[in-house]
Motif scaffolding. Structure first.
Motif, PDB file in Angstrom:
ATOM      1  N   VAL A 206       7.553  36.752   2.218  1.00 55.60           N
ATOM      2  CA  VAL A 206       8.000  37.053   0.857  1.00 55.60           C
ATOM      3  C   VAL A 206       8.287  38.537   0.693  1.00 55.60           C
ATOM      4  CG1 VAL A 206       7.379  36.972  -1.584  1.00 55.60           C
ATOM      5  CG2 VAL A 206       6.807  35.060  -0.081  1.00 55.60           C
ATOM      6  N   LEU A 207       7.500  39.399   1.330  1.00 53.10           N
ATOM      7  CA  LEU A 207       7.788  40.832   1.276  1.00 53.10           C
ATOM      8  C   LEU A 207       9.169  41.133   1.839  1.00 53.10           C
ATOM      9  CD1 LEU A 207       4.364  42.335   2.378  1.00 53.10           C
ATOM     10  CD2 LEU A 207       5.458  42.664   0.153  1.00 53.10           C
ATOM     11  N   LEU A 208       9.527  40.456   2.915  1.00 54.69           N
ATOM     12  CA  LEU A 208      10.862  40.640   3.489  1.00 54.69           C
ATOM     13  C   LEU A 208      11.929  40.122   2.543  1.00 54.69           C
ATOM     14  CD1 LEU A 208      10.301  39.629   7.233  1.00 54.69           C
ATOM     15  CD2 LEU A 208      10.615  41.930   6.321  1.00 54.69           C
ATOM     16  N   ASN A 209      11.675  38.963   1.923  1.00 58.83           N
ATOM     17  CA  ASN A 209      12.662  38.374   1.031  1.00 58.83           C
ATOM     18  C   ASN A 209      12.908  39.251  -0.187  1.00 58.83           C
ATOM     19  OD1 ASN A 209      13.045  36.429  -1.574  1.00 58.83           O
ATOM     20  ND2 ASN A 209      14.178  35.663   0.189  1.00 58.83           N
ATOM     21  N   LYS A 210      11.840  39.842  -0.720  1.00 57.03           N
ATOM     22  CA  LYS A 210      11.968  40.678  -1.917  1.00 57.03           C
ATOM     23  C   LYS A 210      12.414  42.094  -1.572  1.00 57.03           C
ATOM     24  CE  LYS A 210      10.338  37.266  -4.341  1.00 57.03           C
ATOM     25  NZ  LYS A 210      11.266  36.395  -5.097  1.00 57.03           N
ATOM     26  N   THR A 211      12.682  42.335  -0.292  1.00 55.56           N
ATOM     27  CA  THR A 211      13.071  43.662   0.231  1.00 55.56           C
ATOM     28  C   THR A 211      12.025  44.725  -0.096  1.00 55.56           C
ATOM     29  OG1 THR A 211      14.416  44.349  -1.690  1.00 55.56           O
ATOM     30  CG2 THR A 211      15.519  43.076   0.054  1.00 55.56           C
ATOM     31  N   ALA A 212      10.807  44.293  -0.377  1.00 49.64           N
ATOM     32  CA  ALA A 212       9.725  45.253  -0.569  1.00 49.64           C
ATOM     33  C   ALA A 212       9.311  45.848   0.765  1.00 49.64           C
ATOM     34  CB  ALA A 212       8.529  44.573  -1.234  1.00 49.64           C
ATOM     35  N   MET A 213       9.524  45.067   1.832  1.00 47.13           N
ATOM     36  CA  MET A 213       9.178  45.518   3.172  1.00 47.13           C
ATOM     37  C   MET A 213      10.414  45.464   4.058  1.00 47.13           C
ATOM     38  SD  MET A 213       6.074  44.172   5.660  1.00 47.13           S
ATOM     39  CE  MET A 213       6.713  42.499   5.947  1.00 47.13           C
ATOM     40  N   ASP A 214      10.597  46.499   4.865  1.00 49.34           N
ATOM     41  CA  ASP A 214      11.732  46.602   5.781  1.00 49.34           C
ATOM     42  C   ASP A 214      11.248  46.238   7.188  1.00 49.34           C
ATOM     43  OD1 ASP A 214      13.570  47.846   7.749  1.00 49.34           O
ATOM     44  OD2 ASP A 214      14.572  48.649   5.976  1.00 49.34           O
ATOM     45  N   ARG A 215      11.840  45.188   7.767  1.00 45.62           N
ATOM     46  CA  ARG A 215      11.403  44.748   9.087  1.00 45.62           C
ATOM     47  C   ARG A 215      11.542  45.855  10.132  1.00 45.62           C
ATOM     48  NH1 ARG A 215      10.880  39.700  11.936  1.00 45.62           N
ATOM     49  NH2 ARG A 215      11.541  38.554  10.083  1.00 45.62           N
ATOM     50  N   ARG A 216      12.630  46.618  10.055  1.00 48.48           N
ATOM     51  CA  ARG A 216      12.831  47.684  11.038  1.00 48.48           C
ATOM     52  C   ARG A 216      11.774  48.779  10.903  1.00 48.48           C
ATOM     53  NH1 ARG A 216      19.012  48.990   9.842  1.00 48.48           N
ATOM     54  NH2 ARG A 216      18.140  48.677   7.756  1.00 48.48           N
ATOM     55  N   LEU A 217      11.427  49.144   9.676  1.00 50.18           N
ATOM     56  CA  LEU A 217      10.373  50.142   9.477  1.00 50.18           C
ATOM     57  C   LEU A 217       9.035  49.612   9.958  1.00 50.18           C
ATOM     58  CD1 LEU A 217      11.231  51.625   5.959  1.00 50.18           C
ATOM     59  CD2 LEU A 217      11.683  52.616   8.214  1.00 50.18           C
ATOM     60  N   LEU A 218       8.775  48.323   9.710  1.00 46.52           N
ATOM     61  CA  LEU A 218       7.538  47.719  10.178  1.00 46.52           C
ATOM     62  C   LEU A 218       7.474  47.746  11.701  1.00 46.52           C
ATOM     63  CD1 LEU A 218       4.937  46.104   9.726  1.00 46.52           C
ATOM     64  CD2 LEU A 218       6.340  44.023   9.680  1.00 46.52           C
ATOM     65  N   GLU A 219       8.560  47.346  12.354  1.00 40.71           N
ATOM     66  CA  GLU A 219       8.584  47.342  13.816  1.00 40.71           C
ATOM     67  C   GLU A 219       8.409  48.753  14.373  1.00 40.71           C
ATOM     68  OE1 GLU A 219      12.314  45.491  14.561  1.00 40.71           O
ATOM     69  OE2 GLU A 219      11.504  43.447  14.475  1.00 40.71           O
ATOM     70  N   ARG A 220       9.013  49.732  13.713  1.00 42.60           N
ATOM     71  CA  ARG A 220       8.889  51.115  14.175  1.00 42.60           C
ATOM     72  C   ARG A 220       7.446  51.593  14.054  1.00 42.60           C
ATOM     73  NH1 ARG A 220      12.373  55.139  10.867  1.00 42.60           N
ATOM     74  NH2 ARG A 220      13.977  53.681  11.611  1.00 42.60           N
ATOM     75  N   MET A 221       6.792  51.279  12.934  1.00 33.89           N
ATOM     76  CA  MET A 221       5.407  51.694  12.753  1.00 33.89           C
ATOM     77  C   MET A 221       4.503  51.033  13.787  1.00 33.89           C
ATOM     78  SD  MET A 221       3.040  51.504   9.304  1.00 33.89           S
ATOM     79  CE  MET A 221       4.132  52.670   8.472  1.00 33.89           C
ATOM     80  N   LEU A 222       4.757  49.765  14.075  1.00 35.13           N
ATOM     81  CA  LEU A 222       3.941  49.065  15.068  1.00 35.13           C
ATOM     82  C   LEU A 222       4.140  49.644  16.459  1.00 35.13           C
ATOM     83  CD1 LEU A 222       4.459  45.386  13.844  1.00 35.13           C
ATOM     84  CD2 LEU A 222       2.406  46.787  13.599  1.00 35.13           C
ATOM     85  N   ALA A 223       5.375  50.068  16.752  1.00 35.40           N
ATOM     86  CA  ALA A 223       5.672  50.631  18.072  1.00 35.40           C
ATOM     87  C   ALA A 223       5.123  52.049  18.216  1.00 35.40           C
ATOM     88  CB  ALA A 223       7.176  50.624  18.314  1.00 35.40           C
ATOM     89  N   GLU A 224       5.227  52.828  17.158  1.00 35.48           N
ATOM     90  CA  GLU A 224       4.838  54.235  17.238  1.00 35.48           C
ATOM     91  C   GLU A 224       3.364  54.474  16.953  1.00 35.48           C
ATOM     92  OE1 GLU A 224       7.421  56.305  14.583  1.00 35.48           O
ATOM     93  OE2 GLU A 224       9.213  56.024  15.832  1.00 35.48           O
ATOM     94  N   GLU A 225       2.729  53.567  16.213  1.00 34.04           N
ATOM     95  CA  GLU A 225       1.325  53.755  15.845  1.00 34.04           C
ATOM     96  C   GLU A 225       0.517  52.481  16.097  1.00 34.04           C
ATOM     97  OE1 GLU A 225       1.492  55.078  11.801  1.00 34.04           O
ATOM     98  OE2 GLU A 225       2.383  57.009  12.323  1.00 34.04           O
ATOM     99  N   PRO A 226       0.499  52.027  17.347  1.00 35.33           N
ATOM    100  CA  PRO A 226      -0.210  50.774  17.655  1.00 35.33           C
ATOM    101  C   PRO A 226      -1.722  50.873  17.473  1.00 35.33           C
ATOM    102  CG  PRO A 226       0.449  51.890  19.673  1.00 35.33           C
ATOM    103  CD  PRO A 226       1.096  52.642  18.546  1.00 35.33           C
TER     104      PRO A 226
END
Length: 266
Positions: free
Chosen positions: A94-114
């Motif tokens: 739902v966060l993705l659907n409401k554009t409250a969360m950006d998948r690319r930003l999420l993936e970047r944070m997971l990659a850079e700050e595991p």
């Protein structure tokens, strides 16, 4: 005091640098996920402070944030640290659907700050997020169908009926011409939505399109809901395997941290 009043009271008792995170921040963003208390805040540094009804997380580096709380991406990661798989799928979709969360930003944070708390859990759930789900129950329904290994439906896809009417079923099994709709409380309380539903179902009937309605009460019995969908598919000629409640199904109701631990030791 309202829930928001309790959040503000906690904020006044905490250092100015503290921000809401996890389920607390997601509730501020409009998602009723996780328990309303304790309230979750995060602060940089090794601060030890005990407040009734408040869980203060400490981090070596504050994630992106505004004056109220951390970003949706950071809040979702923190939420995943304690969530079950099904709850994380619902919230993330739902966060993705409401554009409250950006998948690319999420993936970047997971990659850079595991190293962040919840990063491994958020990485685990990421492939299962469906950004076309408009509500938590829709996402829950889709996950049940997916993890029971039934045919994968389209989510909120506009289809044109034989009489020219355009409808957007919650789930659409194109190969079997079956629509599945979730009926929540707002479908009864909101008169405009109520009348729109009547028109949509009338359009289905005029065009001979079968549909199944899943209510809030039915959704409380996940296996019964899946069997309902399967039975409707069989009525439409489905000859595939029945729902599987072994394999992936039980993982839906497990804590993500346990699933991550299993994956690491496998």
């Amino acid at each position: 005091m309202t829930w928001s009043d309790h959040v503000e009271a906690a904020r006044l008792a905490l250092p100015p640098s503290a921000r809401t995170t996890g389920a607390t921040r997601l509730r501020q963003l409009g998602l009723k996920v996780g328990p309303p208390s304790p309230l979750h805040f995060v602060v940089a540094g090794d601060l030890h402070l005990t407040l009734d009804g408040v869980f203060l997380h400490r981090t070596v580096k504050m994630p992106p944030h505004d004056e109220d709380g951390v970003s949706a991406e950071a809040a979702f990661i923190a939420f995943c640290a304690e969530a079950r798989l099904i709850d994380a799928i619902k919230a993330g979709s739902v966060l993705l659907n409401k554009t409250a969360m950006d998948r690319r930003l999420l993936e970047r944070m997971l990659a850079e700050e595991p190293w962040r708390r919840g990063a491994a859990e958020a990485s685990y759930v990421l492939p299962f997020l469906e950004g076309d789900c408009r509500s938590l129950p829709e996402s829950e329904l889709f996950a049940y169908v997916l993890f029971a290994e039934l045919p994968v439906p389209a989510v909120n896809q506009v289809i044109e009926l034989s009489d020219g009417a355009a409808v957007t079923p919650d789930l659409w099994f194109a190969g079997h011409g079956l629509a599945v709709e979730y009926e929540g409380e707002h479908h009864q309380d909101d008169r405009a939505q109520y009348n729109a539903d009547i028109d949509r179902y009338a359009a289905y009937r005029r065009s001979g399109v079968p549909y199944e309605q899943v209510t809030k009460e039915r959704l409380r019995s996940p296996k019964a809901t899946v069997r309902l969908v399967h039975r409707a598919l069989v009525d439409r000629g489905y000859e595939g395997p029945p729902p599987s409640f072994d394999g992936a199904w039980p993982t839906l109701f497990m804590a993500l941290r346990e699933l991550v631990r299993r994956a690491r030791t496998a």
